[in-house]
Design a protein around this motif. Structure first.
Motif, PDB file in Angstrom:
ATOM      1  N   ARG A  47       0.832  -1.210   0.000  1.00  0.00           N
ATOM      2  CA  ARG A  47       0.000   0.000   0.000  1.00  0.00           C
ATOM      3  C   ARG A  47       0.864   1.257   0.000  1.00  0.00           C
ATOM      4  O   ARG A  47       0.550   2.232  -0.689  1.00  0.00           O
ATOM      5  CB  ARG A  47      -0.936  -0.019   1.206  1.00  0.00           C
ATOM      6  N   LEU A  48       1.969   1.233   0.761  1.00  0.00           N
ATOM      7  CA  LEU A  48       2.882   2.381   0.774  1.00  0.00           C
ATOM      8  C   LEU A  48       3.486   2.608  -0.610  1.00  0.00           C
ATOM      9  O   LEU A  48       3.611   3.754  -1.058  1.00  0.00           O
ATOM     10  CB  LEU A  48       3.994   2.166   1.805  1.00  0.00           C
ATOM     11  N   ARG A  49       3.864   1.532  -1.287  1.00  0.00           N
ATOM     12  CA  ARG A  49       4.405   1.658  -2.650  1.00  0.00           C
ATOM     13  C   ARG A  49       3.366   2.267  -3.587  1.00  0.00           C
ATOM     14  O   ARG A  49       3.691   3.111  -4.427  1.00  0.00           O
ATOM     15  CB  ARG A  49       4.862   0.303  -3.186  1.00  0.00           C
ATOM     16  N   THR A  50       2.126   1.851  -3.439  1.00  0.00           N
ATOM     17  CA  THR A  50       1.057   2.387  -4.287  1.00  0.00           C
ATOM     18  C   THR A  50       0.874   3.879  -4.045  1.00  0.00           C
ATOM     19  O   THR A  50       0.777   4.667  -4.998  1.00  0.00           O
ATOM     20  CB  THR A  50      -0.266   1.636  -4.020  1.00  0.00           C
ATOM     21  N   HIS A  51       0.843   4.278  -2.776  1.00  0.00           N
ATOM     22  CA  HIS A  51       0.729   5.711  -2.464  1.00  0.00           C
ATOM     23  C   HIS A  51       1.921   6.477  -3.037  1.00  0.00           C
ATOM     24  O   HIS A  51       1.756   7.551  -3.617  1.00  0.00           O
ATOM     25  CB  HIS A  51       0.641   5.939  -0.960  1.00  0.00           C
ATOM     26  N   ARG A  52       3.127   5.930  -2.865  1.00  0.00           N
ATOM     27  CA  ARG A  52       4.330   6.595  -3.383  1.00  0.00           C
ATOM     28  C   ARG A  52       4.251   6.761  -4.890  1.00  0.00           C
ATOM     29  O   ARG A  52       4.547   7.836  -5.426  1.00  0.00           O
ATOM     30  CB  ARG A  52       5.574   5.780  -3.007  1.00  0.00           C
ATOM     31  N   ASN A  53       3.828   5.715  -5.584  1.00  0.00           N
ATOM     32  CA  ASN A  53       3.704   5.794  -7.041  1.00  0.00           C
ATOM     33  C   ASN A  53       2.665   6.832  -7.461  1.00  0.00           C
ATOM     34  O   ASN A  53       2.873   7.584  -8.424  1.00  0.00           O
ATOM     35  CB  ASN A  53       3.360   4.427  -7.631  1.00  0.00           C
ATOM     36  N   ASN A  54       1.546   6.877  -6.746  1.00  0.00           N
ATOM     37  CA  ASN A  54       0.516   7.875  -7.051  1.00  0.00           C
ATOM     38  C   ASN A  54       1.047   9.287  -6.825  1.00  0.00           C
ATOM     39  O   ASN A  54       0.784  10.191  -7.622  1.00  0.00           O
ATOM     40  CB  ASN A  54      -0.732   7.635  -6.205  1.00  0.00           C
ATOM     41  N   ILE A  55       1.785   9.485  -5.743  1.00  0.00           N
ATOM     42  CA  ILE A  55       2.372  10.797  -5.450  1.00  0.00           C
ATOM     43  C   ILE A  55       3.304  11.220  -6.570  1.00  0.00           C
ATOM     44  O   ILE A  55       3.256  12.362  -7.041  1.00  0.00           O
ATOM     45  CB  ILE A  55       3.076  10.778  -4.081  1.00  0.00           C
ATOM     46  N   HIS A  56       4.150  10.305  -7.022  1.00  0.00           N
ATOM     47  CA  HIS A  56       5.058  10.621  -8.133  1.00  0.00           C
ATOM     48  C   HIS A  56       4.274  10.969  -9.399  1.00  0.00           C
ATOM     49  O   HIS A  56       4.628  11.914 -10.116  1.00  0.00           O
ATOM     50  CB  HIS A  56       6.017   9.460  -8.414  1.00  0.00           C
ATOM     51  N   ARG A  57       3.219  10.215  -9.669  1.00  0.00           N
ATOM     52  CA  ARG A  57       2.407  10.482 -10.860  1.00  0.00           C
ATOM     53  C   ARG A  57       1.757  11.867 -10.785  1.00  0.00           C
ATOM     54  O   ARG A  57       1.782  12.622 -11.751  1.00  0.00           O
ATOM     55  CB  ARG A  57       1.340   9.397 -11.046  1.00  0.00           C
ATOM     56  N   TYR A  58       1.206  12.211  -9.620  1.00  0.00           N
ATOM     57  CA  TYR A  58       0.572  13.523  -9.469  1.00  0.00           C
ATOM     58  C   TYR A  58       1.593  14.644  -9.586  1.00  0.00           C
ATOM     59  O   TYR A  58       1.309  15.692 -10.164  1.00  0.00           O
ATOM     60  CB  TYR A  58      -0.186  13.612  -8.140  1.00  0.00           C
ATOM     61  N   ARG A  59       2.793  14.450  -9.057  1.00  0.00           N
ATOM     62  CA  ARG A  59       3.831  15.482  -9.189  1.00  0.00           C
ATOM     63  C   ARG A  59       4.240  15.663 -10.652  1.00  0.00           C
ATOM     64  O   ARG A  59       4.480  16.795 -11.091  1.00  0.00           O
ATOM     65  CB  ARG A  59       5.039  15.124  -8.338  1.00  0.00           C
ATOM     66  N   TYR A  73      -7.682  19.806  -8.887  1.00  0.00           N
ATOM     67  CA  TYR A  73      -7.995  18.407  -8.608  1.00  0.00           C
ATOM     68  C   TYR A  73      -6.724  17.614  -8.295  1.00  0.00           C
ATOM     69  O   TYR A  73      -6.673  16.868  -7.305  1.00  0.00           O
ATOM     70  CB  TYR A  73      -8.727  17.774  -9.800  1.00  0.00           C
ATOM     71  N   VAL A  74      -5.692  17.770  -9.116  1.00  0.00           N
ATOM     72  CA  VAL A  74      -4.450  17.016  -8.927  1.00  0.00           C
ATOM     73  C   VAL A  74      -3.789  17.409  -7.603  1.00  0.00           C
ATOM     74  O   VAL A  74      -3.299  16.545  -6.863  1.00  0.00           O
ATOM     75  CB  VAL A  74      -3.492  17.217 -10.125  1.00  0.00           C
ATOM     76  N   GLU A  75      -3.791  18.695  -7.269  1.00  0.00           N
ATOM     77  CA  GLU A  75      -3.204  19.130  -6.004  1.00  0.00           C
ATOM     78  C   GLU A  75      -3.957  18.542  -4.813  1.00  0.00           C
ATOM     79  O   GLU A  75      -3.345  18.126  -3.828  1.00  0.00           O
ATOM     80  CB  GLU A  75      -3.209  20.657  -5.915  1.00  0.00           C
ATOM     81  N   ARG A  76      -5.288  18.502  -4.911  1.00  0.00           N
ATOM     82  CA  ARG A  76      -6.100  17.919  -3.840  1.00  0.00           C
ATOM     83  C   ARG A  76      -5.805  16.431  -3.694  1.00  0.00           C
ATOM     84  O   ARG A  76      -5.629  15.929  -2.582  1.00  0.00           O
ATOM     85  CB  ARG A  76      -7.587  18.159  -4.113  1.00  0.00           C
ATOM     86  N   ARG A  77      -5.729  15.727  -4.819  1.00  0.00           N
ATOM     87  CA  ARG A  77      -5.415  14.289  -4.776  1.00  0.00           C
ATOM     88  C   ARG A  77      -4.011  14.041  -4.222  1.00  0.00           C
ATOM     89  O   ARG A  77      -3.797  13.103  -3.459  1.00  0.00           O
ATOM     90  CB  ARG A  77      -5.551  13.672  -6.174  1.00  0.00           C
ATOM     91  N   LEU A  78      -3.067  14.901  -4.583  1.00  0.00           N
ATOM     92  CA  LEU A  78      -1.704  14.776  -4.076  1.00  0.00           C
ATOM     93  C   LEU A  78      -1.694  14.916  -2.551  1.00  0.00           C
ATOM     94  O   LEU A  78      -1.060  14.116  -1.851  1.00  0.00           O
ATOM     95  CB  LEU A  78      -0.801  15.830  -4.722  1.00  0.00           C
TER      96      LEU A  78
END
Length: 69
Positions: free
Chosen positions: A8-20, A34-39
């Motif tokens: 789950r931590l890897r998934t969150h990290r990957n999502n954070i990188h994608r949003y950045r 929207y992207v900033e809120r999701r980040l």
């Protein structure tokens, strides 16, 4: 359990990188909002899961307060 939390931590990290990466592109104000809120949500979720998975903390040693042994 720890393996699931690490996944789950890897998934969150990957999502954070994608949003950045998305924030580095041209976005409309609505998309950027929207992207900033999701980040922020992903970062908060990752922080909470990190505290749950690794509840201990390490403190730095202050060399001026070491006892003479």
């Amino acid at each position: 359990m720890i393996d699931e939390n690490l996944a789950r931590l890897r998934t969150h990290r990957n999502n954070i990188h994608r949003y950045r990466r998305l924030l580095a592109t041209r976005l409309s104000e609505l998309e950027r909002s929207y992207v900033e809120r999701r980040l922020q949500q992903e970062q908060a979720s990752m922080d909470a899961l990190t505290r749950e998975t690794f509840p201990f903390t390490l403190s730095a040693v202050d060399p001026t307060h070491q006892s003479a042994a």
